[in-house]
Design an enzyme around this catalytic site. Sequence first.
Site, PDB file in Angstrom:
ATOM      1  N   ASN A  81       0.875  -1.180   0.000  1.00 15.43           N
ATOM      2  CA  ASN A  81       0.000   0.000   0.000  1.00 15.43           C
ATOM      3  C   ASN A  81       0.913   1.232   0.000  1.00 15.43           C
ATOM      4  O   ASN A  81       1.414   1.634   1.049  1.00 15.43           O
ATOM      5  CB  ASN A  81      -0.881  -0.054   1.254  1.00 15.43           C
ATOM      6  CG  ASN A  81      -1.779   1.164   1.382  1.00 15.43           C
ATOM      7  OD1 ASN A  81      -1.709   2.101   0.581  1.00 15.43           O
ATOM      8  ND2 ASN A  81      -2.613   1.168   2.400  1.00 15.43           N
ATOM      9  N   HIS A 130     -12.601   3.625   0.501  1.00 12.67           N
ATOM     10  CA  HIS A 130     -12.554   2.663   1.617  1.00 12.67           C
ATOM     11  C   HIS A 130     -13.334   1.385   1.276  1.00 12.67           C
ATOM     12  O   HIS A 130     -13.818   0.684   2.172  1.00 12.67           O
ATOM     13  CB  HIS A 130     -13.164   3.233   2.919  1.00 12.67           C
ATOM     14  CG  HIS A 130     -12.437   4.393   3.494  1.00 12.67           C
ATOM     15  ND1 HIS A 130     -13.088   5.503   4.008  1.00 12.67           N
ATOM     16  CD2 HIS A 130     -11.113   4.636   3.669  1.00 12.67           C
ATOM     17  CE1 HIS A 130     -12.203   6.368   4.461  1.00 12.67           C
ATOM     18  NE2 HIS A 130     -10.990   5.886   4.256  1.00 12.67           N
ATOM     19  N   ARG A 182      -2.783  -1.956  -3.232  1.00  6.15           N
ATOM     20  CA  ARG A 182      -3.943  -1.095  -2.998  1.00  6.15           C
ATOM     21  C   ARG A 182      -3.876   0.028  -4.019  1.00  6.15           C
ATOM     22  O   ARG A 182      -2.858   0.709  -4.141  1.00  6.15           O
ATOM     23  CB  ARG A 182      -3.886  -0.518  -1.596  1.00  6.15           C
ATOM     24  CG  ARG A 182      -5.043   0.418  -1.358  1.00  6.15           C
ATOM     25  CD  ARG A 182      -4.834   1.262  -0.153  1.00  6.15           C
ATOM     26  NE  ARG A 182      -5.983   2.139   0.030  1.00  6.15           N
ATOM     27  CZ  ARG A 182      -5.921   3.276   0.693  1.00  6.15           C
ATOM     28  NH1 ARG A 182      -4.772   3.691   1.210  1.00  6.15           N
ATOM     29  NH2 ARG A 182      -6.978   4.029   0.831  1.00  6.15           N
ATOM     30  N   GLU A 234      -7.988  -4.440   5.692  1.00 12.17           N
ATOM     31  CA  GLU A 234      -7.938  -4.199   4.250  1.00 12.17           C
ATOM     32  C   GLU A 234      -6.864  -5.059   3.576  1.00 12.17           C
ATOM     33  O   GLU A 234      -7.035  -5.499   2.443  1.00 12.17           O
ATOM     34  CB  GLU A 234      -7.692  -2.709   3.991  1.00 12.17           C
ATOM     35  CG  GLU A 234      -8.889  -1.875   4.445  1.00 12.17           C
ATOM     36  CD  GLU A 234      -8.607  -0.385   4.529  1.00 12.17           C
ATOM     37  OE1 GLU A 234      -8.851   0.304   3.541  1.00 12.17           O
ATOM     38  OE2 GLU A 234      -8.144   0.069   5.592  1.00 12.17           O
ATOM     39  N   ARG A 244     -10.362  16.904   7.150  1.00 14.59           N
ATOM     40  CA  ARG A 244     -11.190  17.221   5.966  1.00 14.59           C
ATOM     41  C   ARG A 244     -12.587  17.658   6.391  1.00 14.59           C
ATOM     42  O   ARG A 244     -13.153  17.115   7.340  1.00 14.59           O
ATOM     43  CB  ARG A 244     -11.309  15.986   5.056  1.00 14.59           C
ATOM     44  CG  ARG A 244     -10.025  15.653   4.352  1.00 14.59           C
ATOM     45  CD  ARG A 244     -10.160  14.358   3.563  1.00 14.59           C
ATOM     46  NE  ARG A 244      -9.174  13.390   3.992  1.00 14.59           N
ATOM     47  CZ  ARG A 244      -9.191  12.090   3.705  1.00 14.59           C
ATOM     48  NH1 ARG A 244     -10.167  11.589   2.970  1.00 14.59           N
ATOM     49  NH2 ARG A 244      -8.258  11.285   4.139  1.00 14.59           N
TER      50      ARG A 244
END
Length: 394
Positions: free
Chosen positions: A7, A180, A91, A384, A241
């Site tokens: 990743n 996600h 990823r 993940e 964010r």
Amino acid sequence: MKVFVLNCGSSSLKYQLINMEGETVLAKGLVEKIGEKSSVLKHKALNKEEIKISEKIAAHNKAIKMVLDVLQDEKIGVIKNMDEISAVGHRVVHGGEKFSGSVLINDAVSEALRENIKLAPLHNPANLIGIEVSQKLMPDTPNVGVFDTAFHYSMPEQAFLYAVPYSWYKENGVRRYGFHGTSHKFVSERASELDGRNYEDLKIITCHLGNGASIAAIDKGRVVDTSMGLTPLEGLVMGTRSGDIDPGIIPYIMKERNLSIEDVDEVLNKESGVLGISGVSNDFRDLSEAAEAGSRKSELALEIFCRRVKKYIGSYTAVMGGVDIIVFTAGIGENAVEVREIILSDMEYFGICLDKEKNKCRGEEIKISKEESAVKVYVIPTNEELVIARETKK
Ligand code: AMP
């Protein structure tokens, strides 16, 4: 079969080597501050002490080479040579509209990923570097791309189209993609397993609450809506964010404060969210501490965060015509007891009854709703890397 999961971020990379027989993590680690003076590799092999190597790591190719060397090290290594790695799973953040599932990478796929850079300028370039370096260092090993966007591919047009000129979608790719996806897929499937009910019979809402946060509505195994959009900026309030705001704020504040597009983009991505409101931190542990010490703005940031999640749970319940299971995952979802309690308070009307005692848990797989609760609520640590490894094997 051993799968190497990679990743790559812009200045970091995370990895795991997973033996698919038994799905055992043989080794995992991360390299941070790539390209800076004080880069560091942290590596932990199964049944061995964690090691740390601090030295300047100029670029991703050197970082990946170092990781592969450590994996083959005589003393602390877990494989004899690179031939033991059967495949590399990467990823990839943005698959755009081209990829509805994971894909074996060839030149055409790499080209398509390059075309998607404009949709994810912060993420896709690093993901591509990871792929190119793997191809160079392990020329005979297949590479698989697993996309954050793919699980959301099933969304209907009513969910993915914005009410802007249709030509923006057709000509410029402006639509909701969602992110996600691997996490939402993992925890929703796991929830149906834990609950002993058929995935295809369930309405599930998954709340991935980490530094980046998103929520998804999954009806009969298909995502029908999700909160992140064209970019990972939309939706929930996040660490730094903003999530949803009135788009009219952007031209207004640009004029008022004489800001450029780049300035506003930077503020909305890096200086907003709970950090922007509190002025204290993007980390919920710091916020809780500050709130307890009397920082009203930190308390307010937590309340605004929770209220936004609650609003999404309500709206997704309405869209699906009900909900059977709600799942909390990622750093905040798995650990922040009070956040889950605030979000789920006063929701008996929806059939949601939180067991406050069971909710006092961190980082473990557990049902936190009362037995009589019509809606079952679970905390499920996300994984993940395992999804990427499974997809790569498949
Ligand atoms: P992630 O992006 O999934 O790694 O989540 C990282 C975030 O999880 C951190 O920024 C914290 O806000 C939050 N977090 C991690 N551990 C805890 C904890 N024990 N209590 C509350 N929040 C936590």
